[in-house]
Every structure is written in structure tokens, then in C-alpha cells.
Motif scaffolding. Structure first.
Motif: not given
Ligand SMILES: Nc1ncnc2c1ncn2[C@@H]1O[C@H](COP(=O)(O)OP(=O)(O)OP(=O)(O)O)[C@@H](O)[C@H]1O
Ligand SMILES: [Mg+2]
Length: 361
Positions: A189-193
Motif C-alpha cells: 500500500h505504501y508503494g501504491r501511494g
């Protein structure tokens, strides 16, 4: 480049000759313990987790990792990829060169109590590190392969609409914080943000140890990525979708590092490490030198302060980079091709551009 050596793979959902079916992989659904002596890979940063998902990565007592075969067609496709690249009689120079960018592949593996449940037995590329900092970055402009259904395409695009433009996606990472002696972890989720203007900061976190940015690690990693890019620029026989690069470096600080003012003359370590006075005086001289020659390219004045052998070792130090790993992993969507892998090449180039921007800041 030689002709295609991987046999064409069937479209998603079609039967595959290599395995009988997904049944065996399903048997472990919901179970937490792995087969005899094996445990879920504790430092896995992305992907399917054993015990959480139906399949996942295990650690074998001998130090290798076991990747459970995904249901067809993905698992058999990955098995076919590894078996082809590591075939004993492989003499395709392109594939032989590719081996150095992959974890070593030993064989398939299965436990005596479930002989039909197949695993890929792979080198654990984090093994030689004491506090491995690990980052999984998916590369390419598309996360779906040419045979994906419309639904799968849309699902993948929804997950990260910027994939096409950025060409890579941070799937997960764990970074060692030296001061706290603990790991910070970041999930998918961090990367997708991360957006176009923040992806650099996102990557930066991987190279920051709580005290300073590991520029030396970035430089060493860039060299490895460039080597992978050179392979892709030559070859036209394989295209990779939803495949990753796994970055690893040692989180534990080594002897005095690449800060100006400290010297880590490797061969003289014993002397310098335990003699603060010597280190301090060399440091002072270095600072003096810098202030007298702020932008000089000519190090002769600095060399004059050292004995000839010290000067020689100073040269060595400048070139010394830490040991890092950048390996390609996850080959469930690799297909034979006749053209360059433009999406992967785009992703690698953009990744290199962002890493270079971090170094230039
Ligand atoms: N050879 C390896 N050495 C060390 N760690 C590994 C290795 N292979 C995988 N891992 C760890 O496991 C994670 C997931 O691996 P991988 O991407 O191969 O599986 P996956 O995403 O679950 O597979 P798939 O996409 O085929 O479903 C990686 O992010 C990494 O942390
Ligand atoms: Mg993966």
C-alpha cells in the motif's frame, strides 16, 4: 541473439502439461506450519505469504528458500522458466548471462509427506547479510501479460494506474534503522501511494538508515541495475510481465564509512580503527586539504601528505563499494518473444533516472 528457447506457453487458464492441476497447492490452505523443518520466510517483503495465502515462500533448514508453485498456469510457467535458464545442457549465451542476475536455481523440491506439492528450491539472496535491508520493485509498464483477460487487465491497472508512466512499482521493503536497532517495514500500500513527484522520496527511504543516506549503496545498486539493463538491451527472446527486482544490502554499519573526514583504508583497518589519534590527524589533514583545494580534481597535494602506499590505498578506498544484491525474481509471467522488452527497459531506465536524481540531490 539465439532463437527462442522457452517453449510457447499456453494462454492463462489453459491446461498445462507440467503439473496435473492446482489440487496439491490447495491442500495447505489455512495451515500455518510448513513441511518438515521448513518455516515461512521471515524476511519476505512482498508477495504471497505462506499460512496467510494458500501458497508462499518458505525457508529450508539448509538456507535455501522454497517458492511453492502457484496454481497453473503461473507456477508451471515459472518452473519452466527456471528449468530452461538453468538447464545443464544450456548453451545459449543469452540465458547463461541471465543466470548471474537471478537467484541460483537448484531443482524442484517436495516434502516426503506431500510429494505432489512442488516447490522451486532457490538461493536465498539475503543469506550473507546480517541485517538485510530488502526491497521488491516490480518492473515494467504493464503488470498483466498479453494473455490476461479484460477483467485481469482492469484489475491490475486499477491497482496502480501510474505503472505505464513510471514503469516500476515499489511492492514492499524493510529497512534497518541503525540507531533503533530495528527494521521499518513498508507494504504494497505504501508503494501504491507513491505518485510521480513522490516516488523518489519513496525509494529514498530504502537507502536511509535513520542517520544518513547510504549513497554508497545507491551507487553500487545502480551499477547492478545498469548491468541488467544491458542484458535487456541485447536480448529479444523473452518478455517479462509482473516480474521484480529484489534489492538487498547490509544494514549493519561497517567500519568508518564514506564520510569526508574519516578514512577506512581497508588494508590498514586494524591500525586506523583502534587508533583514534591517527584517524583524527588524517581526518584533520583531509579537511585542511579540502579547504585549500575545494574543487580540485588534482589530488596531488593530498597524496603528498601520505606515504606512497597510503596514497595507493586511498585510491582503492574511493573505488570501493559495498556488496549489494540486485536480482530479478518472480517469473510467473515470462513469455517467449521476438522483440525487445520495451516495457521492462522503460522501467529500468526510469528507475535508474530516479536513483541518479537521489544521488544528485
Ligand atoms: N530467492 C529469494 N531470496 C530471498 N528472498 C526471496 C527470494 N525470492 C523471493 N523472496 C522473497 O519473497 C517475496 C515474494 O517473492 P515472489 O515475488 O517470487 O513471490 P510472489 O510474488 O508471491 O509470487 P507470484 O507473483 O508468482 O505469485 C519477495 O518480495 C522476497 O521478499
Ligand atoms: Mg512477486
Amino acid at each position: 541473439m539465439d532463437s527462442v528457447t522457452l517453449e510457447p506457453v499456453r494462454a492463462a487458464g489453459s491446461p498445462c502439461a507440467l503439473l496435473n492441476g492446482p489440487g496439491s497447492a490447495q491442500q495447505h490452505a489455512g495451515t500455518r506450519a510448513g513441511p518438515l523443518g521448513c518455516v515461512p520466510l521471515s524476511h519476505q517483503v512482498a508477495g504471497h505469504k505462506y499460512g496467510v495465502d494458500k501458497v508462499g515462500i518458505l525457508q529450508h533448514p539448509d538456507g535455501t528458500v522454497l517458492k511453492q508453485l502457484q496454481p497453473p498456469p503461473r507456477g508451471p510457467r515459472e518452473l519452466q522458466f527456471y528449468s530452461t535458464v538453468y538447464a545443464k545442457d544450456c548453451c545459449d549465451p543469452c540465458l547463461l548471462e541471465l543466470q548471474q542476475h537471478l537467484p541460483k536455481y537448484y531443482s524442484t523440491w517436495s516434502s516426503p509427506d506431500s510429494p505432489t506439492e512442488l516447490y522451486l528450491k532457490l538461493e536465498d539472496v539475503t543469506r550473507r547479510f546480517q541485517k538485510p535491508c530488502i526491497m521488491d520493485v516490480k518492473i515494467g509498464q504493464r503488470s498483466y501479460d498479453p494473455f490476461a483477460s479484460q477483467e485481469k487487465r482492469e484489475q491490475q491497472i486499477r491497482k496502480y494506474p501510474l505503472m505505464e508512466e513510471i514503469g516500476f512499482l515499489l511492492l514492499g521493503m524493510r529497512v534497518y534503522n541503525v540507531g533503533l536497532d530495528s527494521f521499518d517495514t513498508y507494504d504494497q500500500h505504501y508503494g501504491r501511494g507513491l505518485m510521480k513527484d513522490t516516488v523518489k522520496d519513496g525509494l529514498c527511504k530504502f537507502f536511509y538508515n535513520g542517520d544518513r543516506l547510504r549513497r554508497d549503496v545507491i551507487t553500487a545498486s545502480v551499477a547492478k541495475v545498469q548491468s541488467i539493463l544491458r542484458w535487456f538491451e541485447k536480448q529479444r527472446q523473452l518478455n517479462f510481465y509482473a516480474s521484480s527486482l529484489l534489492f538487498v544490502y547490509e544494514g549493519l554499519p561497517s567500519a568508518p564509512e564514506d564520510k569526508p573526514g574519516t578514512l577506512s583504508l581497508q588494508k590498514n583497518k586494524g591500525v586506523l580503527e583502534y587508533n583514534n589519534n591517527i584517524e583524527q590527524s588524517l581526518s584533520t589533514m583531509y579537511t585542511l586539504h579540502k579547504s585549500h583545494h575545494p574543487s580540485t580534481q588534482d589530488n596531488s597535494a593530498w597524496h603528498d601528505l601520505l606515504t606512497p602506499s597510503d596514497a595507493c590505498e586511498q585510491e582503492t578506498r574511493v573505488q570501493e563499494l559495498p556488496e549489494v544484491e540486485v536480482r530479478m525474481i518472480d517469473f510467473a509471467h515470462v513469455f517467449p518473444s521476438e522483440v525487445h522488452d520495451h516495457g521492462y527497459i522503460y522501467g529500468l531506465r526510469n528507475l535508474l533516472k530516479v536513483l541518479q536524481q537521489i544521488l544528485d540531490d
